[in-house]
Each structure stands twice: as structure tokens, then as C-alpha cells.
Design an enzyme around this catalytic site. Structure first.
Site, PDB file in Angstrom:
ATOM      1  N   ALA A  90       0.845  -1.204   0.000  1.00  0.00           N
ATOM      2  CA  ALA A  90       0.000   0.000   0.000  1.00  0.00           C
ATOM      3  C   ALA A  90       0.874   1.245   0.000  1.00  0.00           C
ATOM      4  CB  ALA A  90      -0.932   0.018   1.214  1.00  0.00           C
ATOM      5  N   MET A  92       0.556   5.974  -0.383  1.00  0.00           N
ATOM      6  CA  MET A  92      -0.224   7.185  -0.568  1.00  0.00           C
ATOM      7  C   MET A  92      -0.112   7.695  -1.998  1.00  0.00           C
ATOM      8  SD  MET A  92      -1.457   7.373   2.395  1.00  0.00           S
ATOM      9  CE  MET A  92      -2.380   8.901   2.165  1.00  0.00           C
ATOM     10  N   PRO A 128     -14.778   6.141   7.609  1.00  0.00           N
ATOM     11  CA  PRO A 128     -15.508   7.348   7.232  1.00  0.00           C
ATOM     12  C   PRO A 128     -16.119   8.124   8.391  1.00  0.00           C
ATOM     13  CG  PRO A 128     -16.769   5.392   6.653  1.00  0.00           C
ATOM     14  CD  PRO A 128     -15.410   4.915   7.073  1.00  0.00           C
ATOM     15  N   GLY A 129     -16.113   7.548   9.583  1.00  0.00           N
ATOM     16  CA  GLY A 129     -16.598   8.303  10.735  1.00  0.00           C
ATOM     17  C   GLY A 129     -15.638   9.389  11.184  1.00  0.00           C
ATOM     18  N   GLU A 156      12.548   6.904   4.195  1.00  0.00           N
ATOM     19  CA  GLU A 156      11.229   6.938   4.827  1.00  0.00           C
ATOM     20  C   GLU A 156      11.151   5.992   6.017  1.00  0.00           C
ATOM     21  OE1 GLU A 156       8.253   6.277   1.829  1.00  0.00           O
ATOM     22  OE2 GLU A 156       9.038   7.865   0.535  1.00  0.00           O
TER      23      GLU A 156
END
Length: 202
Positions: A90, A92, A128-129, A156
Site C-alpha cells: 500500500a 499514498m 468514514p466516521g 522513509e
């Protein structure tokens, strides 16, 4: 089933940044239409803004094997038996990049692999909260025999170990609760439902 409301049913009263560091927190004040009719009172919510991300499931349909990565995730140190988690690849999405470009880049950086095929599956919101973060989910057709070693970008502070295992073994880790992060659970559950289709024609 069509949903009743859309963005047009929100009245945005204000929006501003209350914290800017490695991540950002914005405060929203708004009113919204109610299911019972009329409008809500003004509501204030803080939203964790960290951008959008891509998650990639590296799968070899020939050998029926999955490539997972393992790395430290310090936010879970107080609540997990170990903060080293088994995950999917994964990363960004940076300005100017497409989701698919990120998928190829992260697969190379985190697992040392090049996809023979990259297929977009769906997108979903992680939490999403409280966060705006959206994941674009891909599966990558790879040669699992080429996956090994330790990877990551040293600047990183990434220290990423590659693991290759059968699809059944990976799914068993999920069933046993060893894999307990949402993106990897979603990806492996999707694979368990769809691997027959991915292996057709081999």
C-alpha cells in the site's frame, strides 16, 4: 436501491484547518437534511485528512500463492499483541500521480515485484466516521517465485519483509486473527471469493 440524499443536502457553514503536521486535521461545521424531514442543528466534526491511498494484493494465480509484507505499525503498539503486521502492499497517492501508477510503484518498492497485470477492483473508505481517506484496491498478477527479501525506502524509515504463502495459509491467518488490519482482511476475503475466476484459463 437509490439513496435519498446527496452532497446537495448539506449546508457547509465553515471549514478550516485546526492542525497541520505530518497529517492534517480539519474542522467542519455543517447542517444536513434529516430522514424525518427538515434540517439538523449545526454539527461540528473534526476530520483526519491524510490523503488517499492505494492497496495492492499481489497474487500468483499459477501457483495459487499470495505475497504479503510485514512491517512495524506504531499506532497499534498499545492494543495489539505485536505492532509488526502482515499487510498488503500500500502507499499514498501523491499530487500528479494516478492510482495505478502508485500501485506499480509501491509493488516495486515494498515487494520488489513487477506486475504482469494490474487490475482495479474497487474503492472504499477506511474509516468514514473520522477520516476522509479512500483506498483504491487493485490485485496484481505476479510471479510469486520472484518475491523475497527485505525492502522499503530507507529515507522513509521503511523496513519491510516479504512473505510468500499459499492462498489457503494467508486466509487461515485471517481466520485465526493474526491478520487484523482492514485492508488486508478485505483483500484476502475478496480473493477467497474470486480466486477461481482469476485462475481460469491457466
Amino acid at each position: 436501491m437509490k439513496q435519498k440524499f446527496s452532497r446537495d443536502d448539506i449546508e457547509m457553514l465553515s471549514q478550516h484547518t485546526v492542525y497541520q503536521g505530518f497529517f492534517r486535521v480539519d474542522e467542519y461545521r455543517f447542517k444536513h437534511r434529516l430522514f424525518a424531514g427538515g434540517w439538523s442543528e449545526p454539527v461540528t466534526r473534526e476530520v483526519f485528512e491524510r490523503g488517499h491511498a492505494v492497496v495492492v494484493l499481489p497474487y500468483d494465480p499459477v501457483s495459487d500463492k499470495v505475497v504479503l509484507i510485514e512491517q512495524i505499525r506504531i499506532p497499534v503498539v498499545a492494543d495489539a499483541s505485536t505492532p509488526w503486521l502482515f499487510e498488503l502492499v500500500a502507499g499514498m497517492i501523491e499530487p500528479g500521480e494516478s492510482a495505478e501508477q502508485v500501485a506499480h510503484r509501491e509493488l516495486r518498492e515494498e515487494a520488489g515485484l513487477v506486475a504482469n497485470k494490474m487490475v482495479r477492483v474497487c474503492d472504499y473508505f477506511a474509516s468514514p466516521g473520522g477520516s476522509s481517506e479512500r483506498f483504491d484496491f487493485y490485485w496484481a498478477k505476479v510471479d510469486a517465485s520472484l518475491a523475497s527479501g527485505i525492502h522499503g525506502i530507507s529515507e522513509e524509515h521503511e523496513d519491510i519483509k516479504v512473505h510468500v504463502m499459499s492462498r489457503e495459509a494467508a486466509y487461515q491467518l485471517l481466520c485465526d486473527g493474526v491478520i487484523n488490519n482492514a485492508s488486508t482482511m478485505i483483500g484476502l476475503q475478496w480473493l477467497q471469493l474470486n480466486y477461481h475466476k482469476l485462475r481460469e484459463g491457466l
